[in-house]
Scaffold this active site. Structure first.
Site, mmCIF file in Angstrom:
data_model
loop_
_atom_site.group_PDB
_atom_site.id
_atom_site.type_symbol
_atom_site.label_atom_id
_atom_site.label_comp_id
_atom_site.label_asym_id
_atom_site.label_seq_id
_atom_site.Cartn_x
_atom_site.Cartn_y
_atom_site.Cartn_z
ATOM 1 N N GLY A 148 0.820 -1.200 0.000
ATOM 2 C CA GLY A 148 0.000 0.000 0.000
ATOM 3 C C GLY A 148 0.851 1.245 0.000
ATOM 4 O O GLY A 148 2.032 1.223 0.362
ATOM 5 N N ASP A 182 -7.655 7.445 15.353
ATOM 6 C CA ASP A 182 -7.955 7.413 13.920
ATOM 7 C C ASP A 182 -8.731 6.150 13.565
ATOM 8 O O ASP A 182 -8.379 5.432 12.637
ATOM 9 C CB ASP A 182 -6.662 7.502 13.108
ATOM 10 C CG ASP A 182 -6.923 7.930 11.664
ATOM 11 O OD1 ASP A 182 -7.985 8.525 11.399
ATOM 12 O OD2 ASP A 182 -6.072 7.662 10.795
#
Length: 626
Positions: free
Chosen positions: A23, A139
């Protein structure tokens, strides 16, 4: 240039052979990598040069990585190591087979309510474990939740979000994606507590049920306004077929005020479970059971028995009236010298040795990562490179067996935690909460003279008259929000909280020259939620007082008290206050909560360690037996 051409696949980064780009995002890249020294396969995150050179980010990342590395919970992807190579910061994490929840929702649309609840329950378990260890995620969002093919859920990126300032995220253009799940207090100067994670989890629940986050906008400003003032959306009005009971679950989880939200992530998950119909509750339980059975390791085979036997804060003068807060000059110090205070809890020595390839590498919490499936993706690091293998691809790897004892202990820990999580989620009907403690029972919860003497190390402390009202003495504190961290059962502190009754006792040795002084109080609230909310609010205020000195004016006399660091987190918090110029006279404040009762204690003397905490714990035990 393609992702494959622009990646570092095939190169070495310190001891890591970078095998596959998993990623890429604003903060850096994630690779599947082989640790060539320790011979295991992991996920390695390489921070961009911008982040690696930022001194604020570096220090925050190191601190948070050390904390997050301690977390041992089946649904947490832990950080194994951190450091830098040639000035580039990195994190080593367990490699997990799965795809992020954001990709699942975008590809397949909303989840069924039972599946949504099963995933939220697992992430809530991870958050509660983190919060219990003093770690906030900051988060929580679908990109940071990994889902295996059997719906076992992992929460990733502990420590990364909190290491990054919101301003930095804005500069990178990723703030809007993150702000979809941010609690209102994160957009103000208010202190951010663990309840911000609960707000974000409620946002994720909404998105799982409807396929969309609660608020959508083209700009960060519009999103901020929605979180601060916008009405909380109702999932049942957005997607037909969602039980209306979920509207109340999301509304409470996304309450604008932190104290109005659920007290824990587990409470939110349990409420979501109860919002399901009975058949769907069974379905959610089946999903959880299947995910646990397919992911958690089986118990080890029993070891044959051995063939051979094994080798074997108060004034030094009584307050007038009795409930007057401490502040009078204490009597001369006793002849003995108080022992040195112990160091801060949890203090750990630094690493004794570090490899030459990572001069600032962090300590490894274990000899190697727990063997797990081998694919990691997501965590807000961008989608996998185009043309990459299927997210379910298996990659052979070298293995490095764990020692038998460590492996068995890890298996037992995972199975026990997993079993607890399953039990909470699959029970057909929740156990009814205990009835609130009646006001007439409050006095029976307080410690008697022998119990107080035993804790304080005295033999002659006696109680005064029972206290049945809050202390409204005309005391002025230079920092008003610190009054509750200094004194017990203060009227300005409890005013407007909705409490219904108080009962307390002040105890000390007879005469003016006492060496110990204790004020213990129990305060009843209408509900357990209101009691917990009061303790959470108090904890937030106490933490703002840590390290500060306040001036107290009481009956035309002035005193100065200095606060140490607050220890613990709700349901129990403590702090030690030292009186200036009083030859070592200290008080420990302790506050805890059980059922609908807040326990409020102040214990003072010349050798104060954790006496108030012990008294509070004993009272809590009595409450739990009611």
């Amino acid at each position: 240039m393609s992702d494959a051409q622009d990646s570092r696949v095939g190169s070495m980064f310190g001891p890591y052979h970078l095998k596959r780009l998993l990623g890429r995002g604003g903060m850096g890249e994630v690779y599947e990598a082989e640790h060539t020294v320790k011979e295991w396969t992991v996920a390695v995150k390489l921070m961009t040069a911008e982040f690696s050179k930022d001194p604020v980010f570096r220090e925050r990342m190191k601190r948070e990585a050390r904390i997050a590395g301690r977390l041992q919970e089946p649904h947490v992807v832990p950080i194994h190591d951190y450091g830098e190579v040639d000035g580039q910061m990195f994190l080593e994490m367990r490699l997990v087979e799965g795809t992020d929840l954001d990709s699942v929702l975008k590809r397949f649309g909303p989840l069924t309510p039972p599946r949504a609840v099963a995933i939220i329950t697992q992430i809530a378990s991870a958050l509660d474990a983190a919060h219990a260890d003093g770690v906030m995620h900051r988060d929580v969002k679908p990109q940071n939740i990994l889902i295996t093919r059997d719906d076992f859920a992992y929460l990733v990126d502990f420590g990364i979000a909190s290491a990054t300032t919101d301003e930095k995220l804005t500069q990178l253009g990723t703030a809007v994606g993150t702000w979809k799940y941010m609690a209102p207090e994160r957009f103000s100067n208010d202190e951010v507590t663990y309840r911000a994670d609960i707000y974000a989890l409620a946002c994720v629940l909404h998105e799982c049920l409807t396929g969309a986050p609660p608020y959508r906008a083209d700009s960060a400003g519009t999103l901020v306004s929605s979180h601060l003032m916008g009405p909380i959306p109702q999932p049942s009005a957005i997607r037909p077929g969602i039980p209306k009971a979920f509207d109340a679950v999301v509304a409470r989880g996304m309450a604008k005020k932190p104290e109005d939200r659920y007290a824990s992530a587990g409470d939110l998950a349990l409420a979501a479970h109860e919002a399901l119909s009975d058949p769907d509750q069974d379905h959610a339980a089946d999903i959880l059971r299947r995910s646990q059975e397919s992911t958690l390791p089986a118990p080890p085979k029993p070891v044959p028995p051995p063939t051979m036997p094994a080798t074997a804060m108060a004034p030094r003068q009584p307050p007038a009236p009795p409930v007057t807060p401490p502040g009078v000059q204490p009597a001369p110090k006793p002849s003995y010298t108080p022992p040195a205070q112990p160091g801060p809890a949890g203090q750990r020595p630094g690493p004794t040795g570090q490899p030459s390839w990572a001069p600032n590498s962090g300590p490894m919490p274990a000899s190697g990562p727990t063997p797990t499936p081998q694919y990691y993706q997501g965590g807000g690091w961008g989608a996998p490179p185009s043309g990459g293998p299927s997210p379910w691809a298996q990659t052979p790897r070298k293995t490095n067996p764990w020692p038998l004892v460590a492996g068995a202990a890890a298996v037992v820990l995972v199975l026990v935690l997993g079993a607890i999580g399953i039990w909470i989620a699959i029970r057909p009907k929740p156990v009814q909460p205990p009835q609130p403690v009646a006001e007439e029972r409050l006095s029976a919860l307080l410690l008697n003279s022998s119990e107080v003497n035993a804790v304080m190390g005295s033999s002659s402390m006696q109680p005064g008259k029972p206290i049945t009202s809050m202390d409204s003495s005309p005391v002025t504190v230079s920092l008003p929000d610190c009054q509750g961290a200094l004194y017990t059962s203060q009227d300005p502190v409890y005013a407007g909280t909705g409490y219904t009754a108080i009962n307390g006792l002040i105890s000390s040795e007879p005469g003016d020259n006492y060496e110990h002084w204790v004020n213990q109080a129990v305060v009843a609230f209408p509900t357990a939620d209101k009691a917990r909310a009061f303790v959470q609010t108090s904890a937030d205020k106490w933490k703002n007082c840590a390290g500060k000195t306040v001036t107290v004016t009481n009956k035309a006399k002035t005193y100065r008290w200095t606060f140490a660091d607050v220890k613990g987190s709700p349901p129990t918090i403590t702090v030690i206050d030292t009186q200036e110029g009083a030859e070592g006279w200290e008080c420990q404040r302790a506050m805890s909560v059980a059922n609908n009762v807040v326990v409020d204690v102040n214990a003072c003397g010349y050798r104060i360690t954790n006496q108030a905490g012990q008294i509070a714990a004993k009272i809590v035990d009595k409450v739990n037996k009611e």
